[in-house]
Scaffold this motif. Structure first.
Motif, PDB file in Angstrom:
ATOM      1  N   HIS A  21       0.839  -1.199   0.000  1.00 33.36           N
ATOM      2  CA  HIS A  21       0.000   0.000   0.000  1.00 33.36           C
ATOM      3  C   HIS A  21       0.878   1.254   0.000  1.00 33.36           C
ATOM      4  CE1 HIS A  21      -3.533  -2.479   0.992  1.00 33.36           C
ATOM      5  NE2 HIS A  21      -4.241  -1.438   0.630  1.00 33.36           N
ATOM      6  N   SER A  25       1.286   3.985  -3.049  1.00 28.11           N
ATOM      7  CA  SER A  25       0.925   5.392  -2.828  1.00 28.11           C
ATOM      8  C   SER A  25       2.085   6.334  -3.143  1.00 28.11           C
ATOM      9  CB  SER A  25       0.463   5.599  -1.382  1.00 28.11           C
ATOM     10  OG  SER A  25       1.540   5.410  -0.477  1.00 28.11           O
ATOM     11  N   GLU A  55      -4.601   3.403  -4.473  1.00 31.46           N
ATOM     12  CA  GLU A  55      -3.572   4.306  -3.952  1.00 31.46           C
ATOM     13  C   GLU A  55      -2.701   4.835  -5.093  1.00 31.46           C
ATOM     14  OE1 GLU A  55      -3.247   5.536  -1.108  1.00 31.46           O
ATOM     15  OE2 GLU A  55      -4.165   4.207   0.370  1.00 31.46           O
TER      16      GLU A  55
END
Length: 210
Positions: A21, A25, A55
């Motif tokens: 994640h 991002s 993301e």
């Protein structure tokens, strides 16, 4: 000891999911690619309902988005196919986010991926439907076709299996018959091969007499 190992593995999986994640991002392509190779779950959502793909899209990282899409992060099929694109807690899909951001490269990438994966899912569904249509069924009764009406009992509808032995076994089980070793046609002839059975045919399970 076993519980400790399980807890450790669970913690490791969660840590890896957090990493992907974060990498998505931030647009870290090398790290994302490495985690994909390690088979980290790329479909997990965080506490806000965001997947790594979302993301990457929200932050405009084309490269990471491409890696995740190629790894299969786009399509989610639920039950009969109610959902095509995963949604976050606000109801936005990756394609929605790309359109909001106005990133033409991402929009094109996601639209192509969606089209390809929907086509694959559609082909799979058609094969399943075709297979079901090819299935034949028959009705098996637990009496001789020449028995009087008073001796007749309720039958059972069964899918026609691959062998006559399987049909006899299934019929005996479903009809709760303790005896029954052959299948007869409506004219009382013994059926010796499953290919002789037609779709929707009425059959009769009887004890074979010599």
């Amino acid at each position: 000891m076993q519980k400790h190992k399980h807890d450790t593995k669970t913690a490791e999986r969660k840590k890896a999911a957090d990493f992907i994640h974060f990498a998505a991002s931030k647009g870290y392509e090398d790290i994302t690619d490495y985690l994909i190779e390690l088979r980290v779950n790329i479909h997990l959502s965080d506490n806000f309902g965001n997947t790594p793909l979302l993301e990457a899209i929200k932050n405009g990282h084309d490269g990471v988005t491409s890696l995740l899409v190629k790894a299969g992060a786009l399509l989610t099929v639920e039950g009969a196919g109610a959902s095509v694109l995963a949604k976050d807690r606000w109801g936005n899909t990756p394609l929605d986010e790309a359109r909001i951001g106005g990133n033409k490269n991402l929009i094109k990438l996601l639209e192509e991926a969606m089209s390809a994966q929907l086509s694959e899912f559609s082909s799979c569904s058609q094969e399943i439907r075709a297979e079901k249509m090819r299935q034949r069924k028959c009705t098996v009764f637990p009496f001789h076709p020449w028995d009087s009406k008073e001796e007749r009992k309720q039958g059972v509808v069964l899918w026609i299996p691959k062998t006559i032995e399987e049909l006899i076994e299934t019929a005996m089980d479903q009809l709760k018959c303790s005896s029954g070793s052959c299948i007869l046609s409506e004219n009382g002839a013994k059926i010796i091969d499953i290919d002789m059975v037609s779709d929707e045919e009425k059959l009769f399970l009887v004890a074979e007499t010599i």
